[in-house]
Design an enzyme around this catalytic site. Structure first.
Site, PDB file in Angstrom:
ATOM      1  CE1 TYR A   8     -37.507 -21.021  -6.374  1.00 30.34           C
ATOM      2  CE2 TYR A   8     -39.117 -19.246  -6.569  1.00 30.34           C
ATOM      3  CZ  TYR A   8     -38.791 -20.585  -6.675  1.00 30.34           C
ATOM      4  OH  TYR A   8     -39.738 -21.493  -7.084  1.00 30.34           O
ATOM      5  CB  CYS A   9     -31.960 -16.769  -1.198  1.00 31.35           C
ATOM      6  SG  CYS A   9     -33.175 -16.221  -0.033  1.00 31.35           S
ATOM      7  CG  PHE A  10     -30.487 -16.860  -6.836  1.00 27.87           C
ATOM      8  CD1 PHE A  10     -30.477 -18.066  -7.525  1.00 27.87           C
ATOM      9  CD2 PHE A  10     -31.661 -16.122  -6.800  1.00 27.87           C
ATOM     10  CE1 PHE A  10     -31.608 -18.514  -8.172  1.00 27.87           C
ATOM     11  CE2 PHE A  10     -32.802 -16.572  -7.444  1.00 27.87           C
ATOM     12  CZ  PHE A  10     -32.780 -17.767  -8.130  1.00 27.87           C
ATOM     13  CD  GLU A  93     -36.278 -18.318   0.583  1.00 30.66           C
ATOM     14  OE1 GLU A  93     -37.507 -18.535   0.557  1.00 30.66           O
ATOM     15  OE2 GLU A  93     -35.689 -17.653  -0.277  1.00 30.66           O
TER      16      GLU A  93
END
Length: 381
Positions: A8-10, A93
């Site tokens: 996950y990336c934010f 990702e």
């Protein structure tokens, strides 16, 4: 590989983030036993016509590369995530699309992370670097240090600087990108771009029409066209956690999300583990430095985020660098990955000891964790 690992990336922009800051974060879910190291490479000038050896292939080097700090699986050249001296952050990702990923050795998505950081002084420049190299060299090859099977994926990227972010999703050499300048955004191991596309491969729509994936009459929806299933929008509950912060997303809030196992953001399964994490704080005021926090060890719920700032005389930290095996490395020999050397660095070994203490002596383990979290708090302050 049937499914991509759930990383996950934010990114959070004002008005959702605190004090005019852009806050970036990523958990890197990889095979449980893989070691990730933190490495720094200084800015450098290169001779005209020189080459750079990436994980699998050699490509032309540019005349100047920027200083970068990277968190990477220690067997490969590229990186899962990192930052450069200009305040650009990039994370990768692995995604699966309806177009099979190539087993032929080319650039890995992780190579493209490092190349984008070394060659791009803004998020848009890094995006342009990545898509140009994708067009020239393609993507392909084994994503894992595994001699028994070839695990291949397409790539998605979150590319961030002090003023904007780009979500870049690819399938083969084809790609689309969306620009983000406010609010909270999450990407994971599923395609997320829909009809809001701000840049794309010039032949993208002609290609998908030629494949019969889009008739040209309806709105062009990237994830609907390229996804294998209909669950491409159900990406990440972690975004909800950040949105609940209102205008108060901080480095600590991002760390808390990355540590959350209940939401699935912090991965701890039979096959995969969050092997490393990063949080970066990018002040929109360029007179303030960017700060990047790396774990360098697995499982952020049991790891400490340690700060890094680009300065004129960066001191290398050998304790977070894995052993080098040179040309004898099984990752470089053909056939590859016939052996699996011990790639643990000193910090990784210390983390294993601390984890054992937590599991076998609860009182001492909790005391150690409190001490480490206090040190982390000082670093955040």
């Amino acid at each position: 590989m049937a499914a991509a690992p759930p990383s996950y990336c934010f990114v959070a922009f004002p008005p959702c983030s605190r004090d005019g800051l852009v806050v970036f974060g990523k958990n890197s879910a990889r095979p449980r036993d893989e070691v990730q190291e933190v490495v720094y490479f200084a800015a450098a000038d290169h001779e005209p016509g020189s080459k750079v050896e990436c994980t699998y292939i050699e490509i032309d080097q540019v005349l100047k590369t920027h200083a970068v700090v990277l968190s990477r699986p220690s067997w490969l050249w590229g990186a899962e995530m990192g930052a450069n001296e200009h305040g650009v952050c990039v994370a990768n990702e692995a995604v699966v699309t309806r177009e099979p990923a190539s087993e032929s050795e080319a650039l890995l998505g992780m190579d493209l992370v490092r190349l984008g950081l070394e060659r791009g002084a803004t998020a848009k420049e890094a995006l342009d670097v990545i898509v140009a190299l994708l067009e020239e060299h393609g993507q392909g090859g084994n994503y894992y240090e595994d001699g028994s099977s070839c695990h291949t994926f397409q790539s998605a990227f979150l590319i961030v600087d002090r003023s904007e972010a780009w979500i870049l999703e690819t399938s083969g050499k084809y790609w689309a990108a969306e620009k983000i300048t406010e609010g909270v955004k999450c990407i994971c191991n599923q395609l997320s771009l829909t009809t809001k596309i701000d840049a794309e491969h010039p032949e993208l729509r002609n290609y998908v029409k030629s494949q019969g994936w889009w008739n040209g009459d309806s709105d062009f929806n990237f994830s609907e066209v390229f996804s294998l299933a209909d669950d491409h929008l159900a990406c990440c509950s972690g975004r909800e956690s950040l949105e609940k912060q209102g205008g108060d997303v901080s480095a600590q809030a991002m760390i808390d999300v990355l540590r959350d196992k209940d939401s699935g953001v912090c991965v701890d399964s039979e096959s995969f583990l969050t092997t490393a994490s990063i949080v970066s704080v990018l002040p929109q005021d360029s007179s303030f430095p960017c700060i990047h926090y790396f774990t360098g060890t697995p499982d952020p719920s049991r790891s400490i985020f340690k700060p890094f700032i680009f300065v004129d005389d960066v001191k290398l930290v050998p304790k977070v660098q894995s052993p080098s095996f040179g040309n004898d490395d099984p990752a470089k020999k053909i056939p590859r990955f016939q052996e699996k050397p011990d790639r643990r660095h000193e910090l990784y070994k210390a983390h294993e000891w601390a984890r054992s203490l937590l599991e076998n002596d609860q009182d001492k383990g909790q005391k150690l964790m409190r001490i480490m979290l206090d040190l982390e708090k000082q670093g955040l302050e």
